[in-house]
Design a protein around this motif. Structure first.
Motif, PDB file in Angstrom:
ATOM      1  N   SER A  51     -12.970   6.557   1.142  1.00  0.00           N
ATOM      2  CA  SER A  51     -11.934   5.470   0.726  1.00  0.00           C
ATOM      3  C   SER A  51     -12.023   4.778  -0.731  1.00  0.00           C
ATOM      4  CB  SER A  51     -11.947   4.271   1.875  1.00  0.00           C
ATOM      5  OG  SER A  51     -11.028   3.239   1.659  1.00  0.00           O
TER       6      SER A  51
ATOM      7  N   THR B  22      -3.801  -6.950   6.205  1.00  0.00           N
ATOM      8  CA  THR B  22      -3.749  -6.039   7.088  1.00  0.00           C
ATOM      9  C   THR B  22      -2.849  -5.406   8.492  1.00  0.00           C
ATOM     10  OG1 THR B  22      -5.561  -4.743   5.901  1.00  0.00           O
ATOM     11  CG2 THR B  22      -4.588  -3.611   7.515  1.00  0.00           C
TER      12      THR B  22
ATOM     13  N   THR C  29      -5.561   5.243   5.944  1.00  0.00           N
ATOM     14  CA  THR C  29      -5.206   3.952   6.215  1.00  0.00           C
ATOM     15  C   THR C  29      -5.250   2.966   4.496  1.00  0.00           C
ATOM     16  OG1 THR C  29      -6.080   1.981   7.631  1.00  0.00           O
ATOM     17  CG2 THR C  29      -7.601   3.996   7.269  1.00  0.00           C
ATOM     18  N   SER C  30      -5.225   1.692   4.644  1.00  0.00           N
ATOM     19  CA  SER C  30      -5.293   0.845   3.707  1.00  0.00           C
ATOM     20  C   SER C  30      -5.562  -0.676   4.878  1.00  0.00           C
ATOM     21  CB  SER C  30      -4.073   0.178   3.025  1.00  0.00           C
ATOM     22  OG  SER C  30      -3.413   2.413   2.633  1.00  0.00           O
TER      23      SER C  30
ATOM     24  N   ASP D  54      -1.529  -0.086   7.036  1.00  0.00           N
ATOM     25  CA  ASP D  54      -0.744  -0.764   6.272  1.00  0.00           C
ATOM     26  C   ASP D  54      -1.310  -2.031   5.499  1.00  0.00           C
ATOM     27  OD1 ASP D  54       0.446   1.499   5.179  1.00  0.00           O
ATOM     28  OD2 ASP D  54       2.399   1.183   6.650  1.00  0.00           O
TER      29      ASP D  54
ATOM     30  N   SER E 117      -8.039   2.139  -0.487  1.00  0.00           N
ATOM     31  CA  SER E 117      -7.468   3.058   0.780  1.00  0.00           C
ATOM     32  C   SER E 117      -8.203   4.471   1.220  1.00  0.00           C
ATOM     33  CB  SER E 117      -6.102   3.030   0.658  1.00  0.00           C
ATOM     34  OG  SER E 117      -5.083   4.653   1.046  1.00  0.00           O
TER      35      SER E 117
ATOM     36  N   SER F 172       1.247  -0.995  -0.109  1.00  0.00           N
ATOM     37  CA  SER F 172       0.221  -0.034   0.304  1.00  0.00           C
ATOM     38  C   SER F 172       0.705   1.097  -0.077  1.00  0.00           C
ATOM     39  CB  SER F 172      -1.195  -0.275   0.962  1.00  0.00           C
ATOM     40  OG  SER F 172      -0.108  -0.134   1.784  1.00  0.00           O
TER      41      SER F 172
ATOM     42  N   ALA G 180       2.001   5.194   2.426  1.00  0.00           N
ATOM     43  CA  ALA G 180       0.162   6.256   1.788  1.00  0.00           C
ATOM     44  C   ALA G 180       0.426   7.258   3.226  1.00  0.00           C
ATOM     45  CB  ALA G 180      -0.865   5.060   2.221  1.00  0.00           C
TER      46      ALA G 180
END
Length: 364
Positions: free
Chosen positions: A94, A341, A62-63, A357, A79, A51, A59
């Protein structure tokens, strides 16, 4: 590819906790954590953060909700980050993203509310977006930009929980009828013929919803869940047969394997796996199943402390993947790859964004 879109928001991701020992299987005496090789022969798995932007930039949002194609070549995820692609088109909280692992290019699917479910070649993706009155399922050809609403039945009808087959031809989704008294049902859209097929049987005595579809690689087999009884069913679209596959207890469908032979479920007693050819059921008490590999051989599950473990159901060998969360579609072919994640900052060097991530774990 069995890639399910499970929720409207992938931003609400839990922070991973500490690891604990592996719970044992209830009906099998199998080896615990081991790679099956002598210590001197083992090669540590490779873990990378996916990510990130093509140039490796972290990033800024948040992913999560990551899935991987069978060969591990594409990773799809949701994401809230705004810096993974140069695309400045207005976005919801998102967005769906697809990363090509070879080129490292990250593509963003505009107007998407969920993580995408993608075909094995990374070309076709399904996801949810807002319609005129509610959410609707869409499929897009990422090569040409052609986009279709797969649940186009009526103006006010909506849909959710869509998943695309590995060949990119079929999309299974939950149809939410216009009238609130009508129960949800499972349908399959065929991209080649632009047609739709109802695959779930509603109960004759009550208006219960059918939810949580999972699709085999060719779209032949569709597993789904009765939200009222917590029974789980599998439809063979070639023969029309319908088979109940739970163990008689209230169950939650995780997913059906890509070859359509194995179904993974969770119950109050933990995870269990059913072989649809032999009818054999194996229970793993104290665990929660997260995903199954395309061949039905590798089970990804966690314990109460969010430690993700990958079990070879044939040999009993177990690999500790990491600490975090995972969703159906997280395991690649032969159990070589897992995507998950985590909010941990020590998974890879240079993780300084203090956000959840997406990571790709590769067994070597």
């Amino acid at each position: 590819m069995r890639r399910a879109v499970r929720a409207l928001s992938a931003a609400a991701l839990t922070t991973a906790l500490a690891a604990v020992a592996l719970p044992s299987a209830a009906h099998a005496a199998e080896p615990s954590d081991t790679t099956g090789a002598a210590p001197s022969e083992r090669r540590a798995p490779r873990v990378e953060r996916v990510s990130v932007a093509a140039d490796g930039t972290e990033a800024n949002g948040t992913s999560g909700a990551a899935t991987v194609t069978t060969d591990g070549g594409h990773v799809a995820f949701s994401s809230a980050a705004t810096n993974l692609t140069p695309d400045t088109y207005p976005r919801p909280q998102s967005s769906a993203h697809v990363r090509d692992q070879d080129s490292r290019k990250v593509s963003r699917i505009r107007d998407s509310l969920t993580a995408p479910s993608v075909s094995d070649d990374g070309r076709f993706a399904t996801y949810l977006d807002w319609g005129s009155h509610t959410t609707n399922a869409f499929v897009v050809d990422l090569a040409t930009g052609e986009k279709r609403r797969v649940d186009a039945k009526g103006f006010k009808e909506g849909s959710g929980e869509s998943e695309i087959s590995a060949d990119g031809r079929h999309v299974a989704y939950v149809l939410r009828p216009q009238h609130p008294a009508d129960p949800y049902r499972i349908e399959v859209y065929d991209w080649a013929t632009d047609t739709r097929e109802v695959v779930s049987d509603g109960p004759p005595d009550a208006a219960r919803d059918m939810v949580n579809p999972s699709l085999s690689d060719t779209g032949r087999f569709v597993a789904y869940e009765d939200a009222g009884t917590k029974q789980v069913w599998v439809r063979d679209r070639d023969t029309g047969s319908l088979e109940r596959v739970d163990d008689g207890t209230a169950s939650k469908l995780v997913e059906i394997s890509g070859n359509g032979r194995t179904v993974v479920l969770n119950s109050a007693n933990g995870a269990y796996v059913r072989d649809l050819r032999t009818g054999k059921i194996r229970h793993f008490s104290g665990t929660s199943a997260k995903a199954v590999g395309p061949e039905g051989r590798h089970l990804l599950y966690s314990d109460d402390a969010s430690t993700l473990r990958l079990r070879d159901l044939r040999t009993g060998r177990v690999h500790v993947v990491g600490t975090g969360t995972a969703v159906p579609g997280a395991v690649g072919a032969k159990g070589r790859t897992v995507v998950y994640t985590s909010g941990e900052t020590d998974v890879v060097p240079g993780d300084t964004n203090d956000l959840n991530d997406v990571f790709k774990w590769t067994r070597r």
